[in-house]
Scaffold this motif. Structure first.
Motif, PDB file in Angstrom:
ATOM      1  N   ALA A 126      -9.676  10.568   0.575  1.00 46.01           N
ATOM      2  CA  ALA A 126     -10.434   9.380   0.141  1.00 46.01           C
ATOM      3  C   ALA A 126      -9.603   8.125   0.317  1.00 46.01           C
ATOM      4  O   ALA A 126     -10.102   7.098   0.806  1.00 46.01           O
ATOM      5  CB  ALA A 126     -10.864   9.541  -1.315  1.00 46.01           C
ATOM      6  N   GLU A 127      -8.329   8.185  -0.046  1.00 52.52           N
ATOM      7  CA  GLU A 127      -7.467   7.012   0.105  1.00 52.52           C
ATOM      8  C   GLU A 127      -7.225   6.690   1.583  1.00 52.52           C
ATOM      9  O   GLU A 127      -7.245   5.532   1.990  1.00 52.52           O
ATOM     10  CB  GLU A 127      -6.135   7.246  -0.614  1.00 52.52           C
ATOM     11  N   MET A 128      -7.028   7.718   2.392  1.00 57.07           N
ATOM     12  CA  MET A 128      -6.821   7.484   3.832  1.00 57.07           C
ATOM     13  C   MET A 128      -8.056   6.853   4.460  1.00 57.07           C
ATOM     14  O   MET A 128      -7.937   5.980   5.318  1.00 57.07           O
ATOM     15  CB  MET A 128      -6.449   8.789   4.539  1.00 57.07           C
ATOM     16  N   ARG A 129      -9.231   7.278   4.028  1.00 58.21           N
ATOM     17  CA  ARG A 129     -10.480   6.729   4.583  1.00 58.21           C
ATOM     18  C   ARG A 129     -10.648   5.249   4.287  1.00 58.21           C
ATOM     19  O   ARG A 129     -11.354   4.550   4.993  1.00 58.21           O
ATOM     20  CB  ARG A 129     -11.680   7.503   4.050  1.00 58.21           C
ATOM     21  N   GLN A 130     -10.012   4.750   3.259  1.00 54.67           N
ATOM     22  CA  GLN A 130     -10.121   3.337   2.893  1.00 54.67           C
ATOM     23  C   GLN A 130      -9.189   2.445   3.697  1.00 54.67           C
ATOM     24  O   GLN A 130      -9.299   1.223   3.624  1.00 54.67           O
ATOM     25  CB  GLN A 130      -9.824   3.169   1.402  1.00 54.67           C
ATOM     26  N   HIS A 131      -8.287   3.025   4.474  1.00 56.88           N
ATOM     27  CA  HIS A 131      -7.292   2.243   5.209  1.00 56.88           C
ATOM     28  C   HIS A 131      -7.756   2.039   6.649  1.00 56.88           C
ATOM     29  O   HIS A 131      -7.863   2.998   7.414  1.00 56.88           O
ATOM     30  CB  HIS A 131      -5.946   2.976   5.174  1.00 56.88           C
ATOM     31  N   PRO A 132      -8.057   0.792   7.052  1.00 57.02           N
ATOM     32  CA  PRO A 132      -8.591   0.527   8.397  1.00 57.02           C
ATOM     33  C   PRO A 132      -7.712   1.051   9.535  1.00 57.02           C
ATOM     34  O   PRO A 132      -8.237   1.483  10.561  1.00 57.02           O
ATOM     35  CB  PRO A 132      -8.693  -1.001   8.453  1.00 57.02           C
TER      36      PRO A 132
END
Length: 163
Positions: A126-132
């Motif tokens: 989830a955190e990785m998905r938020q990083h462009p």
């Protein structure tokens, strides 16, 4: 993270994300192993095997990823520590990775040793998905289930910044 906390990778090195189920081999297990080095057994996908066989090099950086657990994600940093050799689990009938069609003289499945460098905080999907900067990372792509995937240098750098 400081420079001395990251693997010393040669200039021509590549980067990888390698998935392991923590019940089978966690980053803690790898760090506790002799020399903090474990054989990466059980790869049973031809594309992942080919990455391991044809593209990996000793010294390549590895994102140690916990999969098939309540909260999957990157749990540590490691490096490729050996050349390729046959995975002995393919010949062991008691192993869940047994392959009755693999032969001693023509093994299908290979392994490399991976040396754990350090445990990190868990960097969740989830955190990785938020990083462009990680939007194209293979582990985040729909339908990707490979246990070994290449990581682009910019993705490697972005993950290290996040840890």
């Amino acid at each position: 993270m400081t420079l001395q906390d990251t693997p010393r990778v040669p200039p021509s090195a590549r980067y990888w994300l390698m998935k392991s189920e923590p019940d089978e081999c966690s980053i803690d297990d790898a760090l506790a192993a002799p020399g903090a080095t474990v054989p990466w057994t059980g790869v049973r996908n031809y594309q992942a095997r080919n990455f391991l066989r044809d593209a990996m090099q000793v010294g390549d950086g590895v994102l140690f990823y916990h999969s098939s657990c309540p909260e999957p994600g990157i749990a540590g940093i490691a490096q490729v520590a050996s050349g390729v050799r046959p995975d002995p689990t393919q010949f062991d009938p008691a192993s869940p990775y047994y392959d009755p069609q693999s032969r001693d003289d023509a093994p299908r499945w290979l392994l490399r040793d991976v040396q754990a460098v350090r445990k990190t905080r868990l960097l969740s999907l989830a955190e990785m998905r938020q990083h462009p900067a990680l939007e194209n990372m293979r582990v985040l792509q729909r339908g990707n289930r490979l246990s070994i995937t290449p990581v682009e240098p910019a993705e490697w750098a972005a993950v290290l910044q996040m840890l």
